[in-house]
Design an enzyme around this catalytic site. Structure first.
Site, PDB file in Angstrom:
ATOM      1  N   GLY A  11    -100.613  78.478  -7.168  1.00  0.00           N
ATOM      2  CA  GLY A  11    -100.902  77.021  -8.082  1.00  0.00           C
ATOM      3  C   GLY A  11    -100.915  77.135  -9.356  1.00  0.00           C
ATOM      4  N   ASN A 113    -104.084  86.015  -7.608  1.00  0.00           N
ATOM      5  CA  ASN A 113    -104.377  87.304  -6.684  1.00  0.00           C
ATOM      6  C   ASN A 113    -102.976  87.448  -5.879  1.00  0.00           C
ATOM      7  OD1 ASN A 113    -106.793  88.424  -7.002  1.00  0.00           O
ATOM      8  ND2 ASN A 113    -107.682  86.385  -6.979  1.00  0.00           N
ATOM      9  N   ASP A 137    -109.167  79.740 -11.784  1.00  0.00           N
ATOM     10  CA  ASP A 137    -110.380  80.281 -11.043  1.00  0.00           C
ATOM     11  C   ASP A 137    -110.877  81.527 -11.751  1.00  0.00           C
ATOM     12  OD1 ASP A 137    -109.936  78.400  -8.944  1.00  0.00           O
ATOM     13  OD2 ASP A 137    -108.664  79.869  -7.660  1.00  0.00           O
ATOM     14  N   HIS A 181    -112.295  78.175  -4.210  1.00  0.00           N
ATOM     15  CA  HIS A 181    -112.783  78.194  -2.770  1.00  0.00           C
ATOM     16  C   HIS A 181    -113.616  79.570  -2.349  1.00  0.00           C
ATOM     17  CE1 HIS A 181    -111.326  75.003  -0.133  1.00  0.00           C
ATOM     18  NE2 HIS A 181    -110.154  75.063  -1.124  1.00  0.00           N
ATOM     19  N   ARG A 285    -106.376  71.385 -13.105  1.00  0.00           N
ATOM     20  CA  ARG A 285    -105.026  72.502 -13.203  1.00  0.00           C
ATOM     21  C   ARG A 285    -104.068  71.535 -14.306  1.00  0.00           C
ATOM     22  NH1 ARG A 285    -103.877  74.550  -7.516  1.00  0.00           N
ATOM     23  NH2 ARG A 285    -101.888  73.439  -7.833  1.00  0.00           N
TER      24      ARG A 285
HETATM   25  O1  F6P Z   1    -104.793  77.897  -8.153  1.00  0.00           O
HETATM   26  C1  F6P Z   1    -106.361  77.820  -7.795  1.00  0.00           C
HETATM   27  C2  F6P Z   1    -106.534  76.716  -7.206  1.00  0.00           C
HETATM   28  O2  F6P Z   1    -106.452  75.694  -7.886  1.00  0.00           O
HETATM   29  C3  F6P Z   1    -108.127  76.696  -6.473  1.00  0.00           C
HETATM   30  O3  F6P Z   1    -109.200  76.384  -7.492  1.00  0.00           O
HETATM   31  C4  F6P Z   1    -107.988  75.697  -5.457  1.00  0.00           C
HETATM   32  O4  F6P Z   1    -108.856  75.950  -4.513  1.00  0.00           O
HETATM   33  C5  F6P Z   1    -106.523  75.773  -4.866  1.00  0.00           C
HETATM   34  O5  F6P Z   1    -105.713  76.414  -5.929  1.00  0.00           O
HETATM   35  C6  F6P Z   1    -105.860  74.524  -4.541  1.00  0.00           C
HETATM   36  O6  F6P Z   1    -104.777  74.968  -3.821  1.00  0.00           O
HETATM   37  P1  F6P Z   1    -103.427  73.619  -3.647  1.00  0.00           P
HETATM   38  O7  F6P Z   1    -102.830  73.379  -4.946  1.00  0.00           O
HETATM   39  O8  F6P Z   1    -102.457  74.467  -2.792  1.00  0.00           O
HETATM   40  O9  F6P Z   1    -104.180  72.626  -2.929  1.00  0.00           O
END
Ligand code: F6P
Length: 358
Positions: A11, A113, A137, A181, A285
Site C-alpha cells: 500500500g 511488513n 500503520d 487492520h 494514505r
Molecule cells: O498500507 C496499509 C493499509 O493502508 C492499512 O492501514 C489498510 O488496512 C490497508 O492498507 C488497506 O489496503 P488496500 O489499499 O489494499 O485496500
C-alpha cells in the site's frame, strides 16, 4: 559504475518520493563514481517481470512534496512468493535473474511488513538489499516510526475534528473508522489528537455494553454527543475468543460492510441514540506528506544512501530513541510492532478519560 535498483511495494503512503529522492541525492552528491538508478514499476512485479526504466535526474526533481510513488506499487503477497505465477514463472528466481542481468549493486526497497519479508528472502538469496520503513500503520518492528504515519495521523485527526461540529449540532454518536487492520497506532494517535471519547483498537478487545455505558455517562453529564475512533480491525471480546478461521468466516458472512457498522447498529439498540459512521478510508494514505514525514523520509533516504556507499547491505534503516539505526532484515521480517495494552500511552489516555471499551 554503481547500479542501484529501487522499488516501492505494498500500500502506498505519503513521502515515498521524498525517501527515494533522499537516497538519490545522497548518492550523487557523495560519490565520484558514475551511477545509474533503475526504477522497477509497480513494486516487486517490476522486478519479477523485468519492467523497469533508468531513472533520469529530472524524475527526482520537485518530488519532495508529492504524495504517492513515481514508480507505482502493488501487493505481491509474501505467502505466495514461492508459488509459481499463472504462467509457471518462479517469482524468486525471476527477481534474482533481473537483478543479475542488470548487474545491480543493490536494491532499495521501500515497503511495509510483507514487503520486508520478501526483501529478507532476497537478501538471504544473495542480493544486496536495503529497505526503508514505509506505512501509515507504523507497525514495522525495529523502528519507532515509519514514514507516512504522521501524515496519516494528520488526515485522520482532521476528519475527527470536522465531525465534532456536526456531532455536537445533532447530539449524535459518531464513529470514525480509521485504518489499521491488525495494529492500532493510527486510530490511537488520531483518536487522542482529535479528542475522541472512545477508541477501539485491535489490541484491546471491546465490550459493547461498556462502550454504551460510556456514551450514557456522557449523556448524564450533559454532553450531547460522543465520538468513537474505531480501528478497521477493532474486535469485540466475544470475537477475540474465536479462532482466526472462525473470525474470518464471521466477517465474510457479516451483513455489515465493516466492524464500525456493526458497532453502530449495536449502539443504536443499546443507547437509543442516532449513530453515524464516517470512513475517511484511503484519503488517509493520500496527498502531500506533512513536514515531519518530508524530513523523516529524507533522513531515512540519506542514511540508506550512506550505507550503500559504504557497501553495507541486508538492513532496514530504522529510527530508535531519536537516532537512525540499521536493523538486520532477518530481525525485522515477520514481526509486527503492536500496541502493548499496558503501554504508557494507553495508561495516559485512560487518565485523560478516554475509554477503550474494555
Ligand atoms: O498500507 C496499509 C493499509 O493502508 C492499512 O492501514 C489498510 O488496512 C490497508 O492498507 C488497506 O489496503 P488496500 O489499499 O489494499 O485496500
Amino acid at each position: 559504475m554503481l547500479r542501484i535498483g529501487m522499488l516501492t511495494s505494498g500500500g502506498d503512503c505519503q513521502a515515498l518520493n521524498a525517501a527515494m529522492r533522499g537516497v538519490y541525492k545522497t548518492i550523487i552528491k557523495n560519490t565520484t563514481e558514475p551511477v545509474e538508478f533503475y526504477g522497477f514499476e509497480d513494486g516487486y512485479k517490476g522486478l519479477i517481470y523485468s519492467k523497469f526504466h533508468i531513472l533520469k535526474p529530472e524524475e527526482f526533481y520537485n518530488i519532495l512534496t508529492v504524495g504517492g510513488t513515481i514508480l507505482g506499487t502493488s501487493r505481491v503477497p509474501f505467502k505466495t512468493i514461492r508459488e509459481p505465477d499463472e504462467r509457471g514463472t518462479d517469482k524468486v528466481e525471476a527477481m534474482k535473474q533481473t537483478y543479475h542481468k542488470l548487474q545491480l549493486d543493490c536494491l532499495v526497497m521501500l515497503g511495509g511488513n510483507g514487503s520486508t519479508k520478501t526483501a529478507n528472502l532476497l537478501s538471504k538469496e544473495g542480493l544486496n538489499v536495503i529497505t526503508l520503513p514505509k506505512t501509515i500503520d507504523n507497525d514495522l518492528w525495529g523502528t519507532d516510526m515509519t514514514f507516512g504515519f504522521q501524515s496519516a495521523v494528520d488526515i485522520a485527526t482532521r476528519c475527527i475534528d470536522e465531525i465534532h461540529t456536526t456531532a455536537s449540532s445533532h447530539g449524535r454518536v459518531f464513529i470514525v473508522e480509521i485504518m489499521g487492520h491488525k495494529v492500532g497506532w493510527l486510530p490511537l494517535n488520531a483518536g487522542i489528537a482529535g479528542g475522541a471519547d472512545i477508541i477501539l483498537l485491535p489490541e484491546i478487545p471491546y465490550d459493547i455494553e461498556k462502550v454504551a455505558q460510556t456514551i450514557e455517562e456522557r449523556d448524564k453529564e450533559g454532553r450531547r454527543f460522543s465520538i468513537i475512533a474505531v480501528a478497521e480491525g477493532a474486535i469485540s471480546k466475544e470475537d477475540a475468543k474465536l479462532s482466526k478461521k472462525e473470525y474470518k468466516k464471521k466477517l465474510a458472512e457479516s451483513e455489515y460492510p465493516s466492524v464500525s457498522y456493526e458497532v453502530a447498529a449495536k449502539l443504536e439498540k443499546l443507547t437509543g441514540k442516532e449513530v453515524r459512521v464516517t470512513v475517511p478510508g484511503h484519503t488517509q494514505r493520500g496527498g502531500t506528506p506533512c513536514p515531519y514525514d518530508r524530513v523523516f523520509a529524507s533522513r531515512l533516504g540519506s542514511e540508506a544512501g550512506r550505507l550503500i556507499l559504504k557497501k553495507e547491505f541486508g538492513f532496514m534503516v530504522g529510527y530508535r530513541n531519536r537516532e537512525m539505526v540499521k536493523v538486520p532484515l532477518e530481525e525485522v521480517a515477520g514481526k509486527l510492532k503492536t500496541i502493548d495494552p499496558d503501554a504508557r500511552i494507553i495508561k495516559e489516555a485512560r487518565l485523560l478519560g478516554i475509554s477503550f471499551g474494555d
